[in-house]
Design an enzyme around this catalytic site. Structure first.
Site, short mmCIF file in Angstrom:
data_model
loop_
_atom_site.label_atom_id
_atom_site.label_comp_id
_atom_site.label_asym_id
_atom_site.label_seq_id
_atom_site.Cartn_x
_atom_site.Cartn_y
_atom_site.Cartn_z
N GLU A 1 0.83 -1.20 0.00
CA GLU A 1 0.00 0.00 0.00
C GLU A 1 0.87 1.26 0.00
O GLU A 1 1.79 1.40 0.81
CB GLU A 1 -0.91 0.01 1.23
CG GLU A 1 -1.81 1.25 1.30
CD GLU A 1 -2.79 1.18 2.44
OE1 GLU A 1 -3.62 0.23 2.42
OE2 GLU A 1 -2.74 2.02 3.34
N TYR B 1 -5.78 7.93 -0.50
CA TYR B 1 -5.83 9.35 -0.83
C TYR B 1 -6.14 10.15 0.43
O TYR B 1 -6.49 9.58 1.47
CB TYR B 1 -6.81 9.66 -1.96
CG TYR B 1 -8.26 9.35 -1.71
CD1 TYR B 1 -9.05 10.16 -0.92
CD2 TYR B 1 -8.86 8.24 -2.32
CE1 TYR B 1 -10.40 9.89 -0.73
CE2 TYR B 1 -10.19 7.95 -2.13
CZ TYR B 1 -10.96 8.79 -1.33
OH TYR B 1 -12.28 8.51 -1.14
N HIS C 1 -7.95 3.30 -3.31
CA HIS C 1 -8.86 3.45 -2.18
C HIS C 1 -9.99 4.41 -2.58
O HIS C 1 -9.80 5.28 -3.43
CB HIS C 1 -8.13 4.04 -0.97
CG HIS C 1 -7.25 3.04 -0.28
ND1 HIS C 1 -7.18 2.93 1.08
CD2 HIS C 1 -6.39 2.12 -0.77
CE1 HIS C 1 -6.34 1.97 1.42
NE2 HIS C 1 -5.83 1.47 0.30
N ALA D 1 -19.89 1.60 4.23
CA ALA D 1 -19.07 1.01 3.16
C ALA D 1 -19.84 -0.02 2.36
O ALA D 1 -19.60 -0.18 1.15
CB ALA D 1 -17.82 0.39 3.77
N HIS E 1 -13.38 -2.38 15.24
CA HIS E 1 -13.38 -0.97 14.82
C HIS E 1 -13.65 -0.07 16.02
O HIS E 1 -14.49 -0.38 16.87
CB HIS E 1 -14.46 -0.76 13.75
CG HIS E 1 -14.38 0.57 13.07
ND1 HIS E 1 -14.86 1.72 13.64
CD2 HIS E 1 -13.87 0.93 11.86
CE1 HIS E 1 -14.66 2.73 12.81
NE2 HIS E 1 -14.06 2.28 11.73
N LYS F 1 -20.78 -5.94 4.20
CA LYS F 1 -19.91 -5.52 3.11
C LYS F 1 -19.58 -6.68 2.19
O LYS F 1 -19.57 -6.53 0.96
CB LYS F 1 -18.62 -4.92 3.68
CG LYS F 1 -18.82 -3.60 4.41
CD LYS F 1 -17.51 -2.93 4.82
CE LYS F 1 -16.86 -3.56 6.00
NZ LYS F 1 -15.70 -2.78 6.50
#
Length: 289
Positions: free
Chosen positions: A17, A49, A77, A127, A152, A168
């Site tokens: 990444e 970003y 992303h 998401a 999370h 997701k």
């Protein structure tokens, strides 16, 4: 090559990444590091970003350069932060036009200065909704989503967090890439819970080598990742940058070896636009599952 197919190989898939540099000099340094990382035969590269989409154009420029250098698939992303559905679709269309192969679909962090995510009018809240948008109009794009071995930071409990992840995946995600962690037990426990919950896509561990302890503490605190006592003790025992680098790299190396020995489908490395730590920890490791 589809995103999922990388994880059906006999060799664990390695990915790296990157993030958009702020200067042309930074871009050249990034490109040089990408060339060096290719020594380890990665399956693809991803690029983040800035907050609120502030560097989306640079993200696409980075990915274009990476494709030119490596001829490998690339992933952008994409978050829901500050964007309407129309704006997200516009970015996806531009990404496809520029040859992006995969999307890392994220809700994104709340804007700076706030502690709660609020979607803009005409935007998305979660998401899984972004995954649905991608599947609806850009179904040729592979989709990765994030998973959290240590839960999370906004989730009320692990059960709720896992339910959100399953939404997701059920919406069409191909793989789950985990947040960074420093104790493999956290990953293995998370992987087992995913399987028990019916999440049947590859759960790809994400690794960030600790090369500077203060920086690692800051990053870990942001995502609520625990730092093992032995690692913290060893890092605190020295102020020498090279010694900290070597301690952190060796820890990540042992994480990598243990993960491979326990059959992970691949490993995603957060390299912070550098190659030295990744090269040091991967040197000589046989990527055989």
């Amino acid at each position: 090559m589809s995103l999922l197919s990388h994880y059906n190989e006999s060799r664990p898939a390695i990915s790296f990444e990157l993030f958009p540099p702020k200067t042309e000099e930074g871009m050249e340094v990034l490109c040089d590091n990408v060339r060096q990382l290719c020594e380890f035969k990665p399956s693809y590269f991803t690029c983040t970003y800035g907050a609120g989409g502030s560097t989306r154009g640079t993200t696409l420029s980075v990915l274009q350069r990476v494709r030119e250098i490596t001829n490998l698939p690339v992933a952008s992303h994409l978050t829901c932060v500050g964007s309407t559905v129309a704006e997200l679709e516009s970015y996806l269309a531009e990404a496809v036009a520029q040859g992006v192969d995969y999307i890392v679909a994220l809700r994104g962090d709340p804007p700076k200065g706030t502690d709660k995510f609020v979607a803009v009018e005409g935007g998305l809240n979660y998401a899984n909704e972004l995954v649905e948008v991608i599947q609806g109009k850009f179904s040729n794009l592979g989709i990765a989503v994030a998973g959290y071995p240590e839960v999370h930071q906004e989730a009320p409990d692990a059960k709720t967090d896992l339910e959100n992840l399953k939404r997701k995946v059920d919406a069409g995600a191909d793989i789950v890439v985990t947040q960074l962690f420093y104790d493999n037990i956290d990953y293995f426990r998370f992987r087992d819970r995913c399987v028990a919950a019916g999440i049947n896509v590859p759960i790809v561990p994400g690794i960030l080598p600790v090369t500077n302890f203060k920086q690692a503490q800051r990053i870990a605190s942001m995502c609520k990742a625990g730092i093992p006592y032995d690692l913290e003790k060893a890092m605190n025992a020295t102020d020498d940058p090279q010694s900290q680098f070597e301690i952190g790299v060796e820890h990540a190396r042992q994480q990598t070896i243990n993960l491979i020995e326990n059959g992970v489908p691949g490993i995603h490395y957060y390299v912070l636009n550098k190659s030295d730590a990744a090269k040091a920890l991967l040197d000589g490791i046989q990527m055989v599952g």
